[in-house]
Enzyme design. Structure first.
Site, PDB file in Angstrom:
ATOM      1  N   CYS A   1       0.845  -1.188   0.000  1.00 51.01           N
ATOM      2  CA  CYS A   1       0.000   0.000   0.000  1.00 51.01           C
ATOM      3  C   CYS A   1       0.876   1.232   0.000  1.00 51.01           C
ATOM      4  CB  CYS A   1      -0.892   0.005   1.239  1.00 51.01           C
ATOM      5  SG  CYS A   1       0.035   0.013   2.783  1.00 51.01           S
TER       6      CYS A   1
ATOM      7  N   ALA B   1      -1.481  32.661   3.884  1.00 47.58           N
ATOM      8  CA  ALA B   1      -1.295  33.979   3.268  1.00 47.58           C
ATOM      9  C   ALA B   1      -2.610  34.744   3.243  1.00 47.58           C
ATOM     10  CB  ALA B   1      -0.750  33.819   1.856  1.00 47.58           C
TER      11      ALA B   1
ATOM     12  N   GLU C   1      -4.086  39.150   3.174  1.00 49.18           N
ATOM     13  CA  GLU C   1      -3.668  40.467   2.699  1.00 49.18           C
ATOM     14  C   GLU C   1      -2.719  41.156   3.674  1.00 49.18           C
ATOM     15  OE1 GLU C   1      -7.146  42.708   1.754  1.00 49.18           O
ATOM     16  OE2 GLU C   1      -8.030  41.095   0.559  1.00 49.18           O
TER      17      GLU C   1
ATOM     18  N   ARG D   1      -0.844  39.267   6.251  1.00 51.57           N
ATOM     19  CA  ARG D   1       0.090  38.388   6.936  1.00 51.57           C
ATOM     20  C   ARG D   1       0.437  37.201   6.056  1.00 51.57           C
ATOM     21  NH1 ARG D   1      -2.164  33.647   9.483  1.00 51.57           N
ATOM     22  NH2 ARG D   1      -0.486  33.683  10.994  1.00 51.57           N
TER      23      ARG D   1
END
Length: 273
Positions: A113, A256, A258, A260
């Site tokens: 797997c 992300a 506007e 920070r």
């Protein structure tokens, strides 16, 4: 039940409850369509995707998955609508097709797997070549692009169910956007569109990519393979994505907004003056 094969959205009659009242309404939903990628007559993979920008998808998937090394090795894409899905018949260079067939034999011969057919971590995640870009990016450009991003997402505005990937020029101008129900598909479509545009215009590769999703290692891998040195994600990265980004020289930003961002790798490329 019938499949909608050649549209990206469809209308459904629904009952909605709001402010204590029931009412009927029409709702626009994103469509998922089975898309088969067929190389030189041999089916390779089936993806659930949004049925638009399919030639971009074929080229981007082929490049980001390492099936071809450059756009010129994909000679033709024939889109064929079937009763139960869409087939993308891709004609690729003979050398690449031989390599693809060998890879398929390796995968078929393994059991177990997880990342079947892989004998090492490096092989499994296919670490991209190290990026040599000297590009730097102004934080203000990233903020400008994030502010403009929502307005470019037509399908998301209609349905609330799709992801987007955007290529952004160094000054923060959004150059192109591709959307899909799957984040990987949206990025593959963008990579394909970006590569076609490069071939046509000779556009320098000094911009960056924004994704409206989390940053998995596949997203990092596809971005780096496209030769783009900055990936901006609005959500979190995974640990493996960060390690791959650190190793291949990709700048990875997460959470992300506007106002920070969090730099997880090679934050020295971001200028905050």
């Amino acid at each position: 039940m019938s499949l909608i094969l050649d549209v990206s959205t469809s209308q459904f009659e629904v009952t909605q409850w709001q402010d204590g009242k029931l009412q009927t309404a029409s709702d626009c939903l994103a469509e998922e369509t089975p898309i088969a990628l067929v190389y030189n007559g041999v089916s390779h993979a089936v993806m659930l995707a949004t049925a638009q920008d399919l030639e971009d998808f074929a080229l981007g998937f082929s490049l980001s998955e390492g099936i071809i090394e450059q756009a010129s090795e994909l000679y033709d894409v024939d889109v064929q609508v079937r009763n139960n899905g869409i087939e993308l018949h891709c004609e690729i260079a003979t050398e690449r097709f031989v390599q693809l067939k060998e890879k398929r034999r390796t995968l078929a011969g393994k059991t177990g797997c997880g990342l079947c057919g892989s004998e090492s971590l490096e092989q499994a995640v296919r670490y991209p070549d190290r990026l040599l870009s000297q590009s730097v990016f102004a934080a203000t450009s990233i903020q400008r692009a994030l502010q403009a991003m929502q307005a470019t997402q037509v399908l998301q505005q209609q349905t609330g169910a799709t992801h987007a990937s955007a290529y952004v020029l160094a000054d923060g101008t959004i150059s192109m956007v591709r959307e899909d129900v799957g984040r990987h598909n949206a990025l593959d479509k963008l990579v394909g569109a970006l590569e076609k545009n490069r071939v046509k215009t000779g556009l320098a590769n000094d911009g960056f990519i924004i994704t409206t999703s989390r940053a998995s290692f596949e997203m990092v891998q596809k971005t780096a393979r496209a030769g783009v040195s900055l990936l901006v994600a609005v959500s979190a990265p995974t640990g493996l994505a960060v390690r791959v980004a650190q190793e291949c020289g990709l700048t990875l930003l997460g959470f992300a907004r506007e106002s920070r961002y969090v730099a997880y790798s090679h934050g020295e490329r971001i200028l905050n003056q």
